[in-house]
Design a protein around this motif. Structure first.
Motif, short mmCIF file in Angstrom:
data_model
loop_
_atom_site.label_atom_id
_atom_site.label_comp_id
_atom_site.label_asym_id
_atom_site.label_seq_id
_atom_site.Cartn_x
_atom_site.Cartn_y
_atom_site.Cartn_z
N SER A 45 0.82 -1.21 0.00
CA SER A 45 0.00 0.00 0.00
C SER A 45 0.86 1.25 0.00
O SER A 45 0.55 2.24 -0.70
CB SER A 45 -0.92 0.01 1.22
N LEU A 46 1.96 1.23 0.77
CA LEU A 46 2.85 2.37 0.81
C LEU A 46 3.48 2.60 -0.55
O LEU A 46 3.57 3.74 -1.03
CB LEU A 46 3.94 2.15 1.87
N GLY A 47 3.90 1.52 -1.20
CA GLY A 47 4.49 1.65 -2.52
C GLY A 47 3.51 2.22 -3.52
O GLY A 47 3.87 3.08 -4.34
N ARG A 48 2.27 1.77 -3.47
CA ARG A 48 1.24 2.31 -4.37
C ARG A 48 1.06 3.81 -4.13
O ARG A 48 0.93 4.59 -5.08
CB ARG A 48 -0.08 1.60 -4.14
N GLY A 49 1.03 4.20 -2.86
CA GLY A 49 0.83 5.61 -2.54
C GLY A 49 1.97 6.48 -3.04
O GLY A 49 1.75 7.57 -3.58
N ILE A 50 3.20 6.00 -2.87
CA ILE A 50 4.37 6.76 -3.33
C ILE A 50 4.35 6.90 -4.84
O ILE A 50 4.61 7.98 -5.40
CB ILE A 50 5.66 6.09 -2.84
N ARG A 51 4.03 5.81 -5.54
CA ARG A 51 3.97 5.87 -7.01
C ARG A 51 2.90 6.84 -7.47
O ARG A 51 3.07 7.58 -8.44
CB ARG A 51 3.74 4.48 -7.59
N LEU A 52 1.78 6.87 -6.75
CA LEU A 52 0.70 7.79 -7.10
C LEU A 52 1.14 9.23 -6.89
O LEU A 52 0.85 10.11 -7.72
CB LEU A 52 -0.54 7.47 -6.28
N MET A 53 1.86 9.50 -5.80
CA MET A 53 2.36 10.85 -5.56
C MET A 53 3.33 11.28 -6.65
O MET A 53 3.33 12.44 -7.09
CB MET A 53 3.01 10.94 -4.18
N ARG A 54 4.20 10.36 -7.08
CA ARG A 54 5.14 10.68 -8.16
C ARG A 54 4.39 11.04 -9.44
O ARG A 54 4.78 11.96 -10.16
CB ARG A 54 6.09 9.51 -8.41
N MET A 55 3.33 10.30 -9.72
CA MET A 55 2.54 10.61 -10.91
C MET A 55 1.92 11.99 -10.82
O MET A 55 1.96 12.78 -11.78
CB MET A 55 1.46 9.54 -11.11
N ILE A 56 1.34 12.30 -9.67
CA ILE A 56 0.70 13.61 -9.50
C ILE A 56 1.73 14.72 -9.63
O ILE A 56 1.47 15.77 -10.22
CB ILE A 56 -0.03 13.67 -8.14
#
Length: 268
Positions: A20-31
């Motif tokens: 879940s943490l990895g998904r969140g970090i990847r989403l922040m990078r995309m944003i």
């Protein structure tokens, strides 16, 4: 073959919290990759390959923590203030950024072009500084812009310093990013820039990607002698013809050496 995103590097299944943490970090990078335009929920879901309900839950949590905001005018998701605030927790990098802004501004004025400082972020770069008043249509890089390394002469200057296996991994990821985002139409032009840069031994783009826009770059090294950034000079074909390459290279190396020395002093 693309590795299983649900498996850790050691080959063991990722724990749900880590996943879940990895998904969140990847989403922040995309944003963070589109800070001005922002993202629609549907586009984020498609790009992250998650369903909209999952992405919406993640975004709601990030908005509560001020990592992400939703712009009122178009409901697009953009970076929130906490992203900026967290960056200020590294005093040495803040000091380097302020000094680099002055150095790049002076360099751009002296060279009568556009100066950029690009920071390496994994297989991507983030523009940390842009300075100069030269009108340059087609240059779409501003402070905060995040792109794959191989799309810029600065990124290529960084890749040139990497071990062969790491460089290959970065370029493979970059090609996949490019094809996913834009198709394969620019791959030949980007390859031409890499080959030209390899011949000259530093980042050189003589209108290979955007006709009429010439760009040059050298790496900036940290205290571990790793290329953590690149100093770039950009201008028109008329201003920076191929005959000026030796002079431009020397000017870039001199300025980059001063930035590298500062990075060493600050123990970056």
């Amino acid at each position: 073959m693309v590795g299983n995103p649900y498996m850790a590097e050691a080959g063991q299944p990722q724990r749900s919290g880590t996943q879940s943490l990895g998904r969140g970090i990847r989403l922040m990078r995309m944003i963070a990759s589109k800070p001005e335009f922002g993202w629609r929920l549907s586009d984020l879901a498609a790009a992250s390959q998650h369903d909209k309900a999952t992405v919406h839950r993640m975004l709601a949590c990030m908005m509560e923590e001020r990592l992400v905001e939703q712009r009122v005018s178009d409901r697009h998701y953009i970076p929130g203030p906490l992203m900026y605030e967290l960056g200020m927790a590294h005093p040495a990098r803040v000091q380097f950024q302020r000094a680099a802004e002055n150095a790049v501004a002076s360099f751009a004025q002296r060279m009568a072009g556009i100066g950029l400082l690009l920071l390496r972020s994994g297989s991507e770069y983030v523009c940390s500084v842009r300075s100069g008043t030269l009108p340059l249509p087609g240059l779409m890089v501003h402070a905060g812009t995040r792109r794959p390394l191989f799309t810029s002469s600065g990124g290529i200057a960084i890749v040139q310093t990497l071990p062969e296996d790491e460089a290959h991994e970065v370029l493979s990821q970059n090609v996949m990013q490019e094809v996913t985002a834009r198709g394969g139409g620019r791959l030949a032009a980007l390859q031409a820039m890499r080959e030209r840069s390899a011949r000259h031994g530093f980042g050189v783009n003589l209108g290979d990607v955007v006709p009429g826009v010439h760009a040059f770059a050298v790496p900036v090294h940290n205290s571990g002698d790793q290329a953590f950034a690149a100093l770039c000079l950009m201008g028109s074909a008329e201003l920076y013809g191929e005959e000026r390459l030796p002079q431009i290279h020397e000017e870039l190396k001199s300025e980059a050496a001063a930035l590298s020395e500062l990075a060493h002093t600050l123990q970056l």
